[in-house]
Design a protein around this motif. Structure first.
Motif, PDB file in Angstrom:
ATOM      1  N   ALA A 150       7.119   6.060  -6.077  1.00 23.31           N
ATOM      2  CA  ALA A 150       6.770   4.710  -5.654  1.00 23.31           C
ATOM      3  C   ALA A 150       7.620   4.266  -4.471  1.00 23.31           C
ATOM      4  CB  ALA A 150       6.935   3.733  -6.814  1.00 23.31           C
ATOM      5  N   ARG A 154       5.936   3.099  -0.985  1.00 25.37           N
ATOM      6  CA  ARG A 154       5.974   1.721  -0.485  1.00 25.37           C
ATOM      7  C   ARG A 154       6.963   1.539   0.671  1.00 25.37           C
ATOM      8  NH1 ARG A 154       8.566   0.324  -5.647  1.00 25.37           N
ATOM      9  NH2 ARG A 154       6.659  -0.773  -6.247  1.00 25.37           N
ATOM     10  N   GLU A 185       3.259  -6.451  -3.308  1.00 30.71           N
ATOM     11  CA  GLU A 185       4.138  -5.596  -4.096  1.00 30.71           C
ATOM     12  C   GLU A 185       4.091  -5.946  -5.578  1.00 30.71           C
ATOM     13  OE1 GLU A 185       7.693  -3.219  -2.438  1.00 30.71           O
ATOM     14  OE2 GLU A 185       8.236  -5.302  -2.707  1.00 30.71           O
ATOM     15  N   ARG A 223      -0.445  -5.452  -9.448  1.00 25.33           N
ATOM     16  CA  ARG A 223      -0.595  -4.125 -10.029  1.00 25.33           C
ATOM     17  C   ARG A 223      -1.891  -3.488  -9.560  1.00 25.33           C
ATOM     18  NH1 ARG A 223       0.700  -3.229 -16.117  1.00 25.33           N
ATOM     19  NH2 ARG A 223       0.569  -1.137 -15.240  1.00 25.33           N
ATOM     20  N   ALA A 224      -1.819  -2.201  -9.261  1.00 19.18           N
ATOM     21  CA  ALA A 224      -3.032  -1.469  -8.891  1.00 19.18           C
ATOM     22  C   ALA A 224      -3.954  -1.400 -10.106  1.00 19.18           C
ATOM     23  CB  ALA A 224      -2.651  -0.062  -8.414  1.00 19.18           C
ATOM     24  N   PRO A 269      -1.205   5.158  -9.746  1.00 21.33           N
ATOM     25  CA  PRO A 269      -0.487   4.034  -9.131  1.00 21.33           C
ATOM     26  C   PRO A 269       0.278   4.422  -7.874  1.00 21.33           C
ATOM     27  CG  PRO A 269       0.490   4.617 -11.247  1.00 21.33           C
ATOM     28  CD  PRO A 269      -0.798   5.349 -11.150  1.00 21.33           C
ATOM     29  N   LEU A 297      -0.104   2.527  -4.271  1.00 17.25           N
ATOM     30  CA  LEU A 297       1.054   2.026  -3.529  1.00 17.25           C
ATOM     31  C   LEU A 297       1.096   2.631  -2.131  1.00 17.25           C
ATOM     32  CD1 LEU A 297       3.978   1.937  -6.128  1.00 17.25           C
ATOM     33  CD2 LEU A 297       3.137   0.029  -4.754  1.00 17.25           C
ATOM     34  N   SER A 311       0.988   0.579   1.409  1.00 14.59           N
ATOM     35  CA  SER A 311       2.030   0.789   2.413  1.00 14.59           C
ATOM     36  C   SER A 311       1.439   1.220   3.745  1.00 14.59           C
ATOM     37  CB  SER A 311       3.014   1.850   1.902  1.00 14.59           C
ATOM     38  OG  SER A 311       4.079   2.034   2.805  1.00 14.59           O
ATOM     39  N   GLY A 333      -3.803  -3.382  -5.438  1.00 15.56           N
ATOM     40  CA  GLY A 333      -4.629  -2.190  -5.556  1.00 15.56           C
ATOM     41  C   GLY A 333      -6.066  -2.490  -5.912  1.00 15.56           C
TER      42      GLY A 333
END
Length: 639
Positions: A103, A107, A225, A228-229, A280, A284, A288, A300
């Motif tokens: 992650a 990101r 950020e 949540r995806a 996930p 992310l 990004s 997401g």
């Protein structure tokens, strides 16, 4: 020191490694029974802890993917494969560390934006003010509008401001994605987040920190950020069938061989990690990559919607057009002169946020006309502005609105691409101001790209007059036009458009309701359209509609990578389980092999950080067979 910090951050890994080491030592000294007892007790505690978390997930309505791992741990303990059970525990407890690592890598562009947010400002004293004339450093949140700031070479501009003294060069890549430095002259606005060049400059703050461009970007990034995806939905979609297939394969192996150990050997190769971690990480990475391209995507879920896009609706002014209308003509009526009409209209438009208002004010200022303050003023969204200027009640706006307050309005004769602002003074029609706003040069290519890439329905939803809307629509290649709309009607039309998902693209305060109501709201946020940006799901930080193509391309690439990572993990796991059914893979070996499957899926998920960029240059839009002639009039000379 760093080693100990890492272990303290993930205590489950440290404890599991310690237990494993203790079991190996006990084996080495001939205490196998004691080693088995230690391993069994620890794994049993871990199973109980995992079951508690699974129950919480089920109560929240999510399928517990760890059921496979729990069954595998129970099975390995039941057949005395306690070393394999310890490896499964290490796999699950190490998953969090692996996810954190991936992650952080995914990101990186989001984090870079947050890390370089300006925190201090150098405030210069006003000339003639008491004091010793020294520069005062203050937190950026305490800068007030009107403060004179010093920005030293290489420093980040703390708040939006206008340049004083000589011009200077700035790096605006963090705001626009444009790598080449730009030159700003005296009086030009410099946005916060830009990096000063090689010489110190002075600037006057025009916005506070919270309202400045970079701080708004940071707020959007933080929101992205924290979101949540949609991995829960993806996990739920695959969890039940994958769990069922794994249990069937393991049970079949046991039934065919008559050996309970075969059940454990097959099940240790069933892993939930491609669903729990790889997906996930891919989302992310997509967030990004979008941020690095000058596009902020708020979560997401929006990435997935962009990937499945089927319809698109566009506002006109500032979205399909440049949003910088030029004055074409001033047509006074009722005894007013051109100068009087323009001066009164521009004075009233000081209190409007509409793009036409800015153009009318600019035109008046360029012609040396003085703008008068208003005793009171108000704006009726999408209709116009009213103000009391120099003792006169002035109304500037759309024809229907102005006609309702001043009978006798005469509609202006407009050419292609032209629009008119109508003016009433003291309850009588005073004339019209004609402006023209050119289509963005990239708009035809963007519309053509969307149509060529599966977007079936493309329409224009605008509050502008129909002739103007249809003229711009012909230039950019849109055939479905809905004009002269009020915000409620825009929202209703957006709700009725099919097929879904629908993307609505706009730039102004008046677009906020329909952006919020659409499946995907996209705001042209380069010029600080705060209300639209707050309501939107996607914000384009660069004043170019071409970034819309980047957003859709990144969304599709990200979802494709996430799904592929899942299928790679599932495919490898099922293939290995089939081999394990023959007894060719011992339980301990299978548990170790599964770790490499997890690593492969996660590394593949990081491909969301890269991918083929959308190339508008390869797509040449088909020109309209009868392009509208240009019949702009010369700008009038106003005394």
């Amino acid at each position: 020191m760093r080693f100990f910090r890492t272990w303290s951050r993930y205590p489950e890994i440290a404890v599991t490694v310690a237990v494993g080491a203790a079991v190996l030592v006990l084996h080495a000294v001939g205490e196998q029974a004691a080693g088995q007892g230690v391993a069994t007790a620890y794994v049993a505690l871990f199973i109980a802890w995992t079951l508690v978390g699974m129950v919480r997930d089920v109560l929240r309505g999510h399928v517990g993917l760890d059921i496979l791992a729990v069954v595998a741990m129970v099975a390995t303990l039941a057949v005395d494969e306690y070393v394999a059970s310890l490896i499964i525990v290490l796999m699950l407890s190490g998953g969090e560390a692996l996810e954190d690592f991936a992650a952080r890598r995914a990101r990186r562009d989001l984090t870079a934006l947050l890390d370089r947010s300006p925190r201090t400002a150098h405030v210069l004293p006003d000339p003639g003010a008491p004091g010793d004339g020294t520069v005062r450093d203050t937190e950026v949140e305490h800068v007030e509008v009107g403060d004179v700031l010093l920005v030293r070479p290489g420093e980040i501009v703390p708040v939006d401001g206008t340049l004083l003294g000589e011009g200077a060069t700035f790096d605006e890549s963090s705001l626009t994605g444009e790598s080449l430095p730009v030159h700003r002259g005296v009086g030009e606005e410099v946005l916060s987040g830009a990096v000063n060049g090689t010489r110190a400059v002075r600037m006057r703050a025009v916005r506070r920190s919270a309202d400045s461009q970079y701080q708004q970007i940071v707020a959007l990034v933080e929101e992205a950020e924290e979101s949540r995806a949609p991995v829960v939905r993806l996990a739920d979609r695959f969890a039940v069938p994958f769990t069922a297939v794994s249990l069937v394969l393991a049970g079949t192996a046991w039934a065919l061989s008559g050996e309970p150990v075969r059940f454990a050997e097959v099940l240790v190769l069933a892993t939930p990690c491609p669903l729990l971690i790889a997906a996930p990480v891919a989302f992310l990475g997509g967030l990004s990559r979008a941020a690095g391209s000058g596009v902020i995507v708020k979560g997401g879920g929006v990435i997935e919607q962009l990937a499945r896009l089927r319809s698109a609706a566009f506002d006109k002014t500032g979205t399909l057009t440049l949003g910088r209308p030029d004055l074409v003509d001033v047509r006074p009526a009722g005894g007013f002169t051109t100068a009087e009409l323009l001066a009164l209209a521009a004075s009233a438009e000081q209190y409007s946020s509409h793009v036409f208002a800015e153009s009318i004010r600019r035109a008046a200022t360029e012609r040396g006309l003085d703008l008068l303050p208003a005793d009171e003023a108000g704006e009726v969204a999408t209709n116009g502005v009213t103000a009391t200027v120099g003792g006169h009640a002035v109304v500037v706006g759309k024809p229907a609105y102005v006609a309702s307050l001043a009978p006798g309005l005469t509609p202006a004769d407009l050419g292609p691409g032209e629009a008119a602002a109508y003016v009433a003074v003291d309850g009588r029609f005073a004339g019209s101001i004609v402006l023209a706003d050119d289509a963005r040069p990239e708009s035809p290519a963007v519309v053509a790209w969307l149509r060529a890439n599966g977007v079936e329905n493309i329409t224009m939803l605008t509050g502008d007059a129909r002739p103007t809307a249809e003229s711009i629509a012909r230039q950019v290649g849109i055939t479905d036009v809905h004009a002269e709309l009020l915000p409620p009607r825009k929202v209703r039309l957006a709700a009725e458009l099919r097929p879904r998902p629908l993307m609505m693209v706009g730039d102004g305060v008046n677009d906020a309701p329909v952006l919020a109501a659409s499946d995907i709201g996209v705001a042209m946020g380069a010029r600080g359209a705060t209300a639209a940006g707050d309501a939107a799901d996607v914000v384009l930080l660069v004043d170019s509609l071409a970034k819309l193509v980047d957003a859709v391309s990144i969304g599709r690439h990200t979802l494709r990578v996430a799904l592929t990572a899942i299928w790679i993990g599932i495919g490898l796991s099922v293939g290995l389980m089939l081999v394990a059914m023959t007894g060719a893979i011992p339980a301990v070996t299978g548990a170790l092999v599964q770790e490499f499957v997890d690593l492969a899926t996660i590394l593949y998920a990081l491909r969301a950080l890269a991918g083929p960029p959308a190339d508008l240059d390869t797509l040449t839009p088909t020109p309209h067979p009868h392009p509208p002639p240009s019949n702009r009039r010369d700008t009038p000379t106003i005394p």
